[in-house]
Design an enzyme around this catalytic site. Structure first.
Site, PDB file in Angstrom:
ATOM      1  N   ASP A  71      -1.225  36.580  34.339  1.00 41.31           N
ATOM      2  CA  ASP A  71      -0.845  37.929  33.904  1.00 41.31           C
ATOM      3  C   ASP A  71      -0.144  38.753  34.980  1.00 41.31           C
ATOM      4  O   ASP A  71      -0.062  39.970  34.868  1.00 41.31           O
ATOM      5  CB  ASP A  71      -2.083  38.681  33.396  1.00 41.31           C
ATOM      6  CG  ASP A  71      -3.138  38.853  34.490  1.00 41.31           C
ATOM      7  OD1 ASP A  71      -2.889  38.443  35.642  1.00 41.31           O
ATOM      8  OD2 ASP A  71      -4.222  39.407  34.192  1.00 41.31           O
ATOM      9  N   HIS A  90      -3.512  37.576  38.174  1.00 42.81           N
ATOM     10  CA  HIS A  90      -4.508  36.498  38.124  1.00 42.81           C
ATOM     11  C   HIS A  90      -3.870  35.170  37.762  1.00 42.81           C
ATOM     12  O   HIS A  90      -2.792  35.138  37.170  1.00 42.81           O
ATOM     13  CB  HIS A  90      -5.590  36.879  37.106  1.00 42.81           C
ATOM     14  CG  HIS A  90      -6.157  38.239  37.381  1.00 42.81           C
ATOM     15  ND1 HIS A  90      -5.823  39.346  36.636  1.00 42.81           N
ATOM     16  CD2 HIS A  90      -6.980  38.662  38.357  1.00 42.81           C
ATOM     17  CE1 HIS A  90      -6.443  40.411  37.133  1.00 42.81           C
ATOM     18  NE2 HIS A  90      -7.153  40.022  38.184  1.00 42.81           N
ATOM     19  N   SER A 117     -12.107  40.272  40.442  1.00 42.05           N
ATOM     20  CA  SER A 117     -11.614  39.671  39.198  1.00 42.05           C
ATOM     21  C   SER A 117     -11.372  38.174  39.291  1.00 42.05           C
ATOM     22  O   SER A 117     -11.299  37.503  38.275  1.00 42.05           O
ATOM     23  CB  SER A 117     -10.322  40.357  38.757  1.00 42.05           C
ATOM     24  OG  SER A 117      -9.366  40.281  39.791  1.00 42.05           O
TER      25      SER A 117
END
Ligand SMILES: *[C@@H]1O[C@H](CO)[C@@H](O)[C@H](O)[C@H]1NC(C)=O
Ligand SMILES: *[C@@H]1O[C@H](CO)[C@@H](O)[C@H](O)[C@H]1NC(C)=O
Length: 366
Positions: A339, A342, A36
């Site tokens: 978040d 991240h 990610s």
């Protein structure tokens, strides 16, 4: 002729007529693998999770003004690399169209991806934690498939790939996240490190055999400073935290992985002396703003997320960013974390700059 025009012409004579040709591009393409931290849309396109929050605002709100599948409010490190080398943003592999030649590179990274294959976690009864089965070998398989559309002969492929920057990661973070969220201690995870590294190194070797010459292999971030970890592993023990308020054991584990990775890259350099194999020190590039948040514009600190469901670190796994009960801060650039897991575009931008301008890649990228 007025004096103004005279001066303008003088300026032109000095500069306009001698416009130097643009410097040759250092890289003609970027080829990216990972999770990610680097995914520019594959996870979302894979449909692995039908209602993924990254498919909705506030993801993407700052730069793209729409969700792109990036796990952030804006650009990621790989996007800043593309900008720095004069290349377009990399399309995610799952968005590419048959018959189009993607000469400036493709991104194979998938959010949630592990270095080790999904079967490894299924055998360990951790399979239900996995967000995706698109591990590093799956991504490598995609690369091999795409390669045949870019070049055919060995000579042609070598010529093409020697001008590509290969970003091999960050990958491995999730190999540790899943067991950690399943209750393993950082110390217990040390046994997993050689397996994860073997996978990263064997992937890098394959890429070199396929024609890669310049590879950048990132280490892990200071995970002990992430709001999700700070919330899930909260403890009243003062000694568990360092002077920045980060979890010591988790940061120590990230450093352990990074040290072993650098050691393994040394052996890889000995095996392939013609290749430029660079270590990207995400850990210390991020540590710079962790030590001195205000200096980097993080007036809201680095330990609380911009987007989340409240609490000391603005992280609540039942009300994570994008879900009911979560709120987004008004100025994401004053936060390092987006978040809970991240980073914000601002933090990714700082890390990218620290890598490109130095001194956080070894050897230096320039
Ligand atoms: C991963 O693969 C297994 C076995 O093929 C499948 O049951 C599972 O749904 C897959 N998981 C994801 C997230 O795609
Ligand atoms: C986390 O979010 C859930 C769902 O909104 C809520 O019920 C719960 O009270 C929250 N927990 C904390 C510690 O704030």
């Amino acid at each position: 002729m007025t004096l103004f025009y005279f001066l303008l012409c003088m300026l032109c004579a000095a500069s306009c007529t001698k416009t130097p040709p643009p410097p040759p591009r250092k890289y003609n393409s970027i080829t990216s693998f990972g999770d990610s931290l680097a995914d520019t849309g594959n996870f979302l396109l894979s449909g692995a999770l039908p209602f993924s929050v990254v498919g909705n605002l506030p993801y993407g709100e700052t730069f793209f003004q729409r969700p792109t599948g990036r796990c952030s409010n804006g650009r990621l490190i790989v996007d800043f690399f593309a900008e720095a080398y004069g290349l377009p943003y990399l399309p995610p592999y799952l968005a590419i169209v048959d018959g189009v030649k993607y000469e400036n590179g493709v991104n194979f990274a998938v959010a949630g991806a592990t270095a080790l294959d999904a079967e490894f976690y299924a055998d360990k009864k951790l399979g239900h934690f996995l967000w995706t089965n698109s591990s590093l070998s799956v991504q490598l398989g995609w690369f091999k498939k795409l390669k045949s559309t870019l070049c055919t002969t060995r000579q042609e492929c070598d010529n093409y790939f020697k001008k590509s920057l290969f970003l091999v990661g960050e990958i491995g973070g999730n190999d540790y996240n899943y067991p950690l969220f399943g209750g393993a201690s950082p110390k217990e995870l040390e046994a997993l490190v050689p397996l994860v590294l073997e996978k990263i190194i064997s992937t890098a070797s394959t890429l070199i055999e396929e024609g890669a010459v310049e590879l950048l292999v990132p280490g892990n971030l200071p995970i002990g400073c992430l709001p999700a970890y700070l919330t899930l592993f909260l403890t009243p023990e003062k000694a568990a935290y360092d002077r920045n308020g980060c979890l010591r054991a988790h940061n120590a584990f990230a450093k352990f992985h990074n040290k072993q990775l650098q050691f393994a890259l040394g052996s890889l350099r000995a095996k392939y002396p013609h290749a430029k194999i660079m270590y990207a020190d995400y850990y210390n590039a991020a540590k710079k703003y962790v030590h001195n948040p205000l200096h980097h514009g993080f007036t809201n600190g680095v330990l609380a997320a911009c987007c989340g469901g409240g609490g000391s670190f603005n992280f609540n796994s039942s009300a994570s960013c994008g879900r009911t009960g979560s709120k987004t801060c008004t100025n994401p650039s004053t936060y390092a974390n987006w978040d809970g897991i991240h980073l914000t575009e601002a933090a990714y931008g700082l890390i990218a700059k620290a890598l490109i301008r130095g001194p956080f890649t070894s050897p230096r990228i320039q």
